[in-house]
Design an enzyme around this catalytic site. Structure first.
Site, PDB file in Angstrom:
ATOM      1  N   ARG A   1       0.712  -1.072   0.012  1.00 50.55           N
ATOM      2  CA  ARG A   1       0.056   0.097  -0.065  1.00 50.55           C
ATOM      3  C   ARG A   1       0.968   1.211  -0.067  1.00 50.55           C
ATOM      4  NH1 ARG A   1      -0.370   4.493   2.568  1.00 50.55           N
ATOM      5  NH2 ARG A   1      -0.037   3.481   4.369  1.00 50.55           N
ATOM      6  N   ASP A   2       1.405   1.469   1.090  1.00 49.09           N
ATOM      7  CA  ASP A   2       2.268   2.734   1.249  1.00 49.09           C
ATOM      8  C   ASP A   2       3.378   2.700   0.373  1.00 49.09           C
ATOM      9  OD1 ASP A   2       3.135   5.447   2.191  1.00 49.09           O
ATOM     10  OD2 ASP A   2       3.004   4.704   4.334  1.00 49.09           O
TER      11      ASP A   2
ATOM     12  N   HIS B   1       4.909   4.327  12.704  1.00 44.96           N
ATOM     13  CA  HIS B   1       4.801   4.251  11.338  1.00 44.96           C
ATOM     14  C   HIS B   1       5.966   5.387  10.855  1.00 44.96           C
ATOM     15  CE1 HIS B   1       2.708   4.052   7.213  1.00 44.96           C
ATOM     16  NE2 HIS B   1       3.135   5.279   7.138  1.00 44.96           N
TER      17      HIS B   1
ATOM     18  N   HIS C   1       8.584   7.044   8.123  1.00 38.83           N
ATOM     19  CA  HIS C   1       9.176   7.140   6.757  1.00 38.83           C
ATOM     20  C   HIS C   1      10.819   7.569   7.147  1.00 38.83           C
ATOM     21  CE1 HIS C   1       5.975   6.725   4.145  1.00 38.83           C
ATOM     22  NE2 HIS C   1       5.107   6.980   4.958  1.00 38.83           N
TER      23      HIS C   1
ATOM     24  N   CYS D   1       4.281   9.587   0.082  1.00 42.71           N
ATOM     25  CA  CYS D   1       2.812   9.919   0.182  1.00 42.71           C
ATOM     26  C   CYS D   1       2.846  10.926  -0.986  1.00 42.71           C
ATOM     27  CB  CYS D   1       2.797  10.503   1.567  1.00 42.71           C
ATOM     28  SG  CYS D   1       0.805  10.991   1.450  1.00 42.71           S
TER      29      CYS D   1
ATOM     30  N   ASN E   1       8.994   4.530   3.664  1.00 45.57           N
ATOM     31  CA  ASN E   1       8.758   3.805   4.801  1.00 45.57           C
ATOM     32  C   ASN E   1      10.203   3.249   5.256  1.00 45.57           C
ATOM     33  OD1 ASN E   1       5.869   3.125   4.053  1.00 45.57           O
ATOM     34  ND2 ASN E   1       5.866   3.505   6.044  1.00 45.57           N
TER      35      ASN E   1
HETATM   36  P1  HMG Z   1     -13.378  14.503  -1.976  1.00 46.32           P
HETATM   37  O1  HMG Z   1     -13.037  14.695  -3.573  1.00 46.32           O
HETATM   38  O2  HMG Z   1     -13.315  15.421  -1.209  1.00 46.32           O
HETATM   39  O3  HMG Z   1     -14.506  13.476  -1.762  1.00 46.32           O
HETATM   40  O4  HMG Z   1     -12.432  13.361  -1.850  1.00 46.32           O
HETATM   41  P2  HMG Z   1     -16.115  13.327  -2.277  1.00 46.32           P
HETATM   42  O5  HMG Z   1     -16.743  12.633  -1.436  1.00 46.32           O
HETATM   43  O6  HMG Z   1     -16.531  14.761  -2.950  1.00 46.32           O
HETATM   44  O7  HMG Z   1     -15.808  12.347  -3.789  1.00 46.32           O
HETATM   45  C1  HMG Z   1     -15.459  12.691  -4.945  1.00 46.32           C
HETATM   46  C2  HMG Z   1     -15.308  11.417  -5.978  1.00 46.32           C
HETATM   47  O8  HMG Z   1     -14.488  10.429  -5.188  1.00 46.32           O
HETATM   48  C3  HMG Z   1     -16.655  11.031  -6.251  1.00 46.32           C
HETATM   49  O9  HMG Z   1     -16.468  10.383  -7.423  1.00 46.32           O
HETATM   50  C4  HMG Z   1     -16.608   9.949  -5.185  1.00 46.32           C
HETATM   51  O10 HMG Z   1     -17.659   8.816  -5.601  1.00 46.32           O
HETATM   52  C5  HMG Z   1     -15.279   9.359  -5.304  1.00 46.32           C
HETATM   53  P3  HMG Z   1     -17.296  11.055  -8.720  1.00 46.32           P
HETATM   54  O11 HMG Z   1     -18.642  11.464  -8.217  1.00 46.32           O
HETATM   55  O12 HMG Z   1     -16.463  12.294  -8.780  1.00 46.32           O
HETATM   56  O13 HMG Z   1     -17.270  10.298  -9.909  1.00 46.32           O
HETATM   57  N1  HMG Z   1     -15.115   8.614  -3.926  1.00 46.32           N
HETATM   58  C6  HMG Z   1     -14.493   7.355  -3.833  1.00 46.32           C
HETATM   59  N2  HMG Z   1     -14.285   6.485  -4.682  1.00 46.32           N
HETATM   60  C7  HMG Z   1     -13.748   5.265  -4.375  1.00 46.32           C
HETATM   61  N3  HMG Z   1     -13.445   4.912  -3.138  1.00 46.32           N
HETATM   62  C8  HMG Z   1     -13.708   5.774  -2.272  1.00 46.32           C
HETATM   63  C9  HMG Z   1     -14.411   7.023  -2.411  1.00 46.32           C
HETATM   64  N4  HMG Z   1     -14.817   8.116  -1.778  1.00 46.32           N
HETATM   65  C10 HMG Z   1     -15.162   9.092  -2.499  1.00 46.32           C
HETATM   66  N5  HMG Z   1     -13.374   5.611  -1.028  1.00 46.32           N
HETATM   67  C11 HMG Z   1     -11.502  11.568  -0.321  1.00 46.32           C
HETATM   68  C12 HMG Z   1     -12.424  12.828  -0.171  1.00 46.32           C
HETATM   69  C13 HMG Z   1     -11.112  11.144   1.126  1.00 46.32           C
HETATM   70  C14 HMG Z   1     -12.336  10.503  -1.116  1.00 46.32           C
HETATM   71  C15 HMG Z   1     -10.307  11.727  -1.194  1.00 46.32           C
HETATM   72  O14 HMG Z   1      -9.463  12.722  -0.813  1.00 46.32           O
HETATM   73  C16 HMG Z   1      -9.212  10.505  -1.018  1.00 46.32           C
HETATM   74  O15 HMG Z   1      -9.507   9.327  -1.613  1.00 46.32           O
HETATM   75  N6  HMG Z   1      -8.151  10.810  -0.508  1.00 46.32           N
HETATM   76  C17 HMG Z   1      -7.028   9.796  -0.438  1.00 46.32           C
HETATM   77  C18 HMG Z   1      -5.872  10.028   0.006  1.00 46.32           C
HETATM   78  C19 HMG Z   1      -4.667   9.122   0.060  1.00 46.32           C
HETATM   79  O16 HMG Z   1      -5.026   7.949  -0.199  1.00 46.32           O
HETATM   80  N7  HMG Z   1      -3.613   9.568   0.348  1.00 46.32           N
HETATM   81  C20 HMG Z   1      -2.492   8.560   0.455  1.00 46.32           C
HETATM   82  C21 HMG Z   1      -2.582   7.598   1.772  1.00 46.32           C
HETATM   83  S1  HMG Z   1      -2.574   8.342   3.217  1.00 46.32           S
HETATM   84  C22 HMG Z   1      -0.812   8.100   3.833  1.00 46.32           C
HETATM   85  O17 HMG Z   1      -0.173   7.639   2.742  1.00 46.32           O
HETATM   86  C23 HMG Z   1      -0.437   8.379   5.225  1.00 46.32           C
HETATM   87  C24 HMG Z   1       0.108   7.248   5.906  1.00 46.32           C
HETATM   88  O18 HMG Z   1       0.811   6.064   5.376  1.00 46.32           O
HETATM   89  C25 HMG Z   1       0.647   7.364   7.360  1.00 46.32           C
HETATM   90  C26 HMG Z   1       1.881   8.315   7.080  1.00 46.32           C
HETATM   91  O19 HMG Z   1       2.735   8.067   6.711  1.00 46.32           O
HETATM   92  O20 HMG Z   1       1.283   9.827   7.471  1.00 46.32           O
HETATM   93  C27 HMG Z   1      -1.368   6.262   6.099  1.00 46.32           C
HETATM   94 MG    MG Z   2       3.248   6.217   5.211  1.00 48.15          MG
END
Ligand code: HMG
Ligand code: MG
Length: 314
Positions: free
Chosen positions: A18-19, A215, A217, A248, A257
């Site tokens: 994933r990450d 966690h 990085h 990220c 990581n």
């Molecule tokens: P948004 O645009 O504000 O949300 O995104 P929305 O509710 O208006 O939805 C927009 C579109 O996305 C719509 O589709 C939804 O249906 C679709 P459209 O009508 O435009 O065709 N949608 C989805 N599709 C599939 N699965 C879903 C989903 N939700 C909405 N679950 C949202 C808000 C949270 C969805 C967006 O910002 C997002 O997906 N963000 C993810 C960001 C991400 O994955 N970042 C990386 C992971 S975090 C990380 O790496 C940190 C970590 O490792 C810890 C660390 O190191 O810090 C964990």
């Molecule tokens: Mg991370």
């Protein structure tokens, strides 16, 4: 007797699939992702972050999460393995898809910094907690273990310094809605060991040491030192990514990581059990790096790899 106390056993949650992969720009074949997970499980990994059910517009690389999980469940050689598959779920839509795909651990994710939360999930910290409430209800109803990831606990790419108590305050709010395990994340790898001691102590004080995971990085090369600092507090669950892959998409300049191979080498050297086979991890790390066209950057991995190869030639 040594005055330094560390746990005798550590659980590593492997986040490479994933990450490690989410930031790759070129689409990676689902079959490679499945093969990666399979090799990690065969090396002893039993908690595996295999997918993210996030918007494919935001993170296209994670769009095939359901296929990855389905592929793994279909492999006869993994049937006897007890693996807990986890996935990131930003909202109810993601949670429903992840349950449908057969995930065992859900990860809601927010941050200790408002600015990062906005960039990453397009809402405030308070709004994110509201969004997670129905996710937590579903987790309870389906007996799914619920983790909460707190990004930028040690520093933020937009805000800069983050107060020691910030992660602890967010952890408490997550606990209130039913989160069971707290992933304290150094998203951009800026933290140093004494700061880790303070931040993790503050979180552990609020939610219990046994519920805290680290966690890290490795952007500034501090991850192993930071893990040691957390180990000395008694933290016994850490996240790591095979071959040190990752970054990220919403934290520019953040690298992967800490490499699983480097952590396992350190832990085994300290006499701490992980249940993992370092040689197999190294073979997997070298293979996945080559498969996605990256140099193999794990330090311990490269050392073990060249030893394994010289033994083959001798
Ligand atoms: P948004 O645009 O504000 O949300 O995104 P929305 O509710 O208006 O939805 C927009 C579109 O996305 C719509 O589709 C939804 O249906 C679709 P459209 O009508 O435009 O065709 N949608 C989805 N599709 C599939 N699965 C879903 C989903 N939700 C909405 N679950 C949202 C808000 C949270 C969805 C967006 O910002 C997002 O997906 N963000 C993810 C960001 C991400 O994955 N970042 C990386 C992971 S975090 C990380 O790496 C940190 C970590 O490792 C810890 C660390 O190191 O810090 C964990
Ligand atoms: Mg991370």
């Amino acid at each position: 007797m040594s005055m330094i106390k560390v746990p005798t056993q550590v659980t590593l949650v492997e986040v490479g699939p994933r990450d490690g992969l989410q930031n790759e720009k070129t689409p990676i074949a689902t079959s490679i992702k499945i093969d990666l997970c399979k090799q990690l499980i065969e090396a002893g990994i039993h908690r595996l972050e295999a997918a993210a059910f996030v918007s494919p517009k935001w993170v296209p690389q994670m769009a095939d999460g359901a296929d990855v999980l389905a592929g793994l469940k279909a492999l006869p050689e993994l049937q006897q393995r007890k693996v807990s598959y986890s996935a990131l779920v930003p909202n109810l839509k993601g949670m429903e898809a992840a349950i449908e795909a057969g995930m065992q651990e859900a990860v809601v994710f927010t941050a200790a910094s408002e600015a990062f939360t906005q960039k990453n999930i397009n809402c405030t910290i308070a709004e994110s907690i509201e969004r997670f409430k129905p996710v937590a209800e579903l987790a309870r109803a389906h007996n799914i273990h619920l983790r909460g990831s707190i990004s930028c606990a040690l520093g933020c790419p937009y805000q800069g310094d983050v107060a020691v108590q910030s992660a602890a305050e967010v952890a408490l709010r997550l606990q209130d809605i039913g989160v069971q395990e707290f992933d304290v994340a150094d998203t951009i790898g800026v933290g140093t060991a004494l700061q880790v001691g303070q931040v993790f102590e503050a979180v552990a004080y609020r939610v219990g040491l046994q519920n805290v995971a680290g966690h890290f990085h490795d952007t500034y090369g501090q991850a192993l030192a930071n893990i040691l600092a957390a180990l000395q507090l008694g933290v016994s669950t850490f996240h790591s990514s095979i071959a040190g892959l990752g970054g990220c998409p919403y934290a520019k300049g953040a690298t992967g990581n800490v490499a699983t191979e480097d952590v396992v080498y350190m832990l085994h050297g300290m006499g701490i059990e992980t249940g993992l086979d370092l040689n197999r991890l190294v073979q997997t790390g070298a293979w996945i790096s080559g498969s996605i066209g990256k140099p193999y950057i794990s330090r311990a991995g490269r050392a073990v790899w060249s030893k394994l190869n010289s033994e083959v030639q001798a």
